[in-house]
Structures are given as C-alpha cells and as structure tokens.
Write an enzyme that holds these catalytic residues in place. Structure first.
Site, PDB file in Angstrom:
ATOM      1  N   LYS A  82       0.887  -1.304  -0.030  1.00 34.86           N
ATOM      2  CA  LYS A  82       0.168  -0.001  -0.091  1.00 34.86           C
ATOM      3  C   LYS A  82       0.902   1.272   0.094  1.00 34.86           C
ATOM      4  CE  LYS A  82      -4.515  -1.604   1.460  1.00 34.86           C
ATOM      5  NZ  LYS A  82      -4.337  -2.895   1.971  1.00 34.86           N
TER       6      LYS A  82
ATOM      7  N   GLU B 254      -9.656   7.006   3.779  1.00 28.43           N
ATOM      8  CA  GLU B 254     -10.531   5.965   4.307  1.00 28.43           C
ATOM      9  C   GLU B 254      -9.456   4.762   4.547  1.00 28.43           C
ATOM     10  OE1 GLU B 254     -10.108   5.794   1.044  1.00 28.43           O
ATOM     11  OE2 GLU B 254      -9.727   3.767   1.083  1.00 28.43           O
TER      12      GLU B 254
ATOM     13  N   SER C 118       1.601 -10.019  -0.951  1.00 26.33           N
ATOM     14  CA  SER C 118       1.215  -8.805  -0.590  1.00 26.33           C
ATOM     15  C   SER C 118       1.667  -7.729   0.535  1.00 26.33           C
ATOM     16  CB  SER C 118      -0.557  -8.202  -0.776  1.00 26.33           C
ATOM     17  OG  SER C 118      -1.211  -9.257  -0.114  1.00 26.33           O
TER      18      SER C 118
END
Ligand SMILES: *Cc1c(COP(=O)(O)O)cnc(C)c1O
Length: 398
Positions: free
Chosen positions: A91, A113, A379
């Site tokens: 991310k 968010e 990930s």
C-alpha cells in the site's frame, strides 16, 4: 483501444469504470482527470517517486524462489516479496505516489479511508514524511478491532475520525471521506487505497502499483532468461496489489492471470466477500463494476477473515478481466487461507498477511506442470494477523 491495462479516456475498462460522482465533486475529479497523466509521467515526478521507492520503501523487493513450496506443488514457484516494503505491504507504493501528486496539485490537506488500518498507516506515513496534514476516516467498529494500527496512525501525526453511520466499517468510512472532500474541495486530496473509485483513481493507483510487475519482468529475465512467467497469482480485495502484479502482463496473452477472492465461510454461506461469484453489475464508490448487492441495490455486508479483502466490490480493471475471461478467479475460504498461511510459515519461514495467504491457497487448487513458472504476489506480512494465527494455534483447529 484494445488493451486490458489502461482504461479509455472516460475511464472505462470494457463496460466497467467511469466516474459516477455527485455534482459537488465534479471539480475535484475533473482536475485529477485532466492533470494526472502529465504530472505522474513527468521526469521530475518519476525521479522523486522512484527515489523514494528505492531509498525509503526499500525497493526493488526480492523475487524469491520458494524451493520447498516448489517441491511440494511440482512447479517453479516465486514469491514477490511486497511484505518486505516499509510499513509491511504494497500500500505504501500508492500512498507515496498520491501524496507526491497532491503536492504537485498544491493541496495542503490529505484525507483517506481505511478498513483494517493498513492504507491509513501507509497514508499517515507518507504525510509525516512530506509534512502534510492527514485525516483518516475509519469505521467505529474497525477502530475498536484494529487498535494497534490506530495507535500507529496517531503516533505518525494523523487525526483518526470515526465513521459512526451504517455498519460503521469500511464503506461508511469511504462515504465520510467523500463528504469531507465535497466540503474541502480546494485544498484537499483524497487518497483512495485501492483500484476503486471514480476515474482516474483506478488507473492512477494501478500505475503506482505497476512497479510490482515492472520489477518481476526484470527479475525473471535475470533469473530464468525471459521476462514472462506462465502464471501470476494475487489476492483481490479492491484489487490494487493484483493490478500491480498483473499490469505489465495483462496484454501479454501467454501469461495466465489468477485472482484469489475471499470466500469467507464459503460462497453459499451468506458470509463471503467473493465479489465475482456473488456480485452483479452496479455502481459503488463512484465507478461501475461488479458489486455484492440485493435486488434493489442495497450493498450486502461482506465477510472475510482478512480485513483487507472484506470489501463488497472489485475494481473495474478486474471486473473487465473477469468478464473477458482474461483472468481466472478463485474463491478461497477463511480456512483455506489459514492453512496456507501456516504452510508458508513452516515451509519457507515467512509469515504472510492473511490477505496474501488467499493467493497462496490457489496452489492447492490448480494443477501446474513441473516446468511452469508461477509468480505469487505476497502482498504483505503477517504481523498484524498474529492474534488470529495465535488463536488457531491455541485451538488446534487446522
Ligand atoms: C489492503 C491489503 C490487500 C487488499 O487490497 P488490494 O487493493 O486488493 O490489494 C491485500 N493484501 C494486503 C497485505 C493488504 O494490506
């Protein structure tokens, strides 16, 4: 335009995408649509972005040949180690890119968010680094469930605002963030955490995450003498790590793409987040895609053991791959994911995030040839999931 990788000028991947936003948000979204490509493709932006990826995030992440897993499953299995990034997942690639973009747009204030808090932590990290005000919207229920990440965000200097409407989880946090953006149009940039939202967000996020497949190609060339694997496997919540892992292979027909969705307790259990199995055409958070909804368009509450996959939609990039049958979709249950997390841990000494474990679980479902080169996008790391893993160890459930 006959490509899977990028949308058309209106932000459509086949039938999916577009920008369905309230009129009050037109100016913000349009500003982004007009400017994003020029800014992010400029030499100065790329230099700064790539410098940060190298020196701050720790890229390139290794492409690790998992010898023990390879023996077990009879294929050449490589893990793309996004778990080794600063803050523990992919991310940060997107958060840094968007914070840089916001600076170029002259914005002073960042909102985002977050569900489990991973995107919130990445965004708060990028804002601390670049000295921007950071406000994170998070469902009240999630704030209670994810206390360590709330603490991280606060320590990084972000303000965490609880979303108290609806189910008080991720989709309600998105609604609150959108409301904030409408009220603070001029000075605020909204950093969406996945390849969802109105055009140009899906393309913007996919481009920032495409560093994953860019590196895979170079690394495979070095290791096996060709840039293309036979398979790429990734988990899909909104779809950003998968979009990044698929990006430079999407238009290479010989590379097979496999997406792993969160099946929860099973697709027929009523407690699932397997969007392509359960969803229908709809509009969610500003784009047309596949959405889990009732006959009259009420969003159905999803369920997954992994907070990062607990989302009732899927990005338009993936909806198109699904409809065109360009990618194969698997639904992985909570239990299958847990099994794979423990398997990777004991086989290779790597504790994966529960999300990533869904991608690993495809290995037990798909038959590969001995010579197949299979790349799995790992990930994120499993630190955040230790409580879940420990409860499994204690209960001896698997
Ligand atoms: C957030 C998250 C995901 C799911 O998001 P995508 O946008 O689908 O990639 C997957 N893995 C990890 C480790 C995450 O933190």
């Amino acid at each position: 335009m006959n490509t899977y990788k990028n949308p058309d000028e209106k932000g459509y991947y086949g039938d999916f995408g577009g920008a369905f936003v309230p009129e009050m948000l037109f100016p913000n979204v349009e500003e982004l649509q007009v400017k994003y490509l020029d800014i992010i493709n400029s030499e100065s932006f790329q230099k700064e972005f790539r410098g940060l990826l190298t020196n701050y995030v720790g890229r390139a992440t290794p492409l690790y040949f998992a010898e023990n897993l390879s023996k077990k499953y009879g294929a050449q299995i490589y893990l793309k180690r996004e778990d080794l990034n600063h803050t523990g997942a992919h991310k940060i690639n997107n958060a840094l890119g968007q914070v840089l973009l916001a600076k170029k747009l002259g914005k002073k204030r960042i909102i985002a968010e977050t569900g489990a808090g991973q995107h919130g932590v990445a965004t708060a990290t990028a804002c601390a680094l670049m000295n921007l005000e950071c406000i994170i919207y998070m469902g009240e229920v999630d704030i209670a469930r994810q206390a360590p990440n709330v603490g991280r965000m606060q320590m990084l200097g972000a303000t965490v605002i609880p979303a108290t409407s609806g189910s008080r989880t991720l989709k309600d946090a998105v609604n609150e963030a959108l409301r904030d953006w409408i009220n603070n149009a001029a000075d605020t940039h909204y950093i969406i955490g996945s390849v969802v939202g109105p055009h140009p967000f899906p393309d913007l996020v996919a481009r920032f995450q495409s560093i994953i497949s860019e590196e895979i190609r170079c690394q495979l060339q070095e290791k096996i003498g060709r840039p293309n694997p036979d398979y790429v496997i990734a988990c899909v919540g909104g779809g950003s790590n998968a979009a990044g892992a698929f990006y430079h292979f999407a238009d290479e027909k010989e590379v097979k793409l496999i997406a792993a969705e969160a099946g929860g307790l099973g697709v027929d259990s009523g407690k699932s987040a397997a969007t392509t199995f359960l969803g229908t055409l709809g509009v969610l958070h500003g784009s047309k895609s596949i959405v889990m909804q009732t006959g009259d368009g009420q969003v159905i509450e999803p369920h997954s053991i992994s907070a990062g996959l607990d989302y009732p939609g899927i990005g338009p990039f993936h909806a198109n791959l699904f409809m065109q049958k360009r990618a194969e979709f698997y639904s992985i249950t909570d239990e299958e994911a847990l099994r794979s997390a423990f398997e990777l841990t004991t086989a290779e000494g790597i504790i994966p995030a529960l999300e990533s474990a869904h991608a690993l679980a495809v290995l037990a479902k798909k038959k590969f040839a001995e010579s197949d080169v299979v790349v799995i996008c790992l990930s994120g790391r499993g630190d955040k999931d230790m409580e879940t893993y420990l409860s499994v160890l204690e209960s001896d459930d698997l």
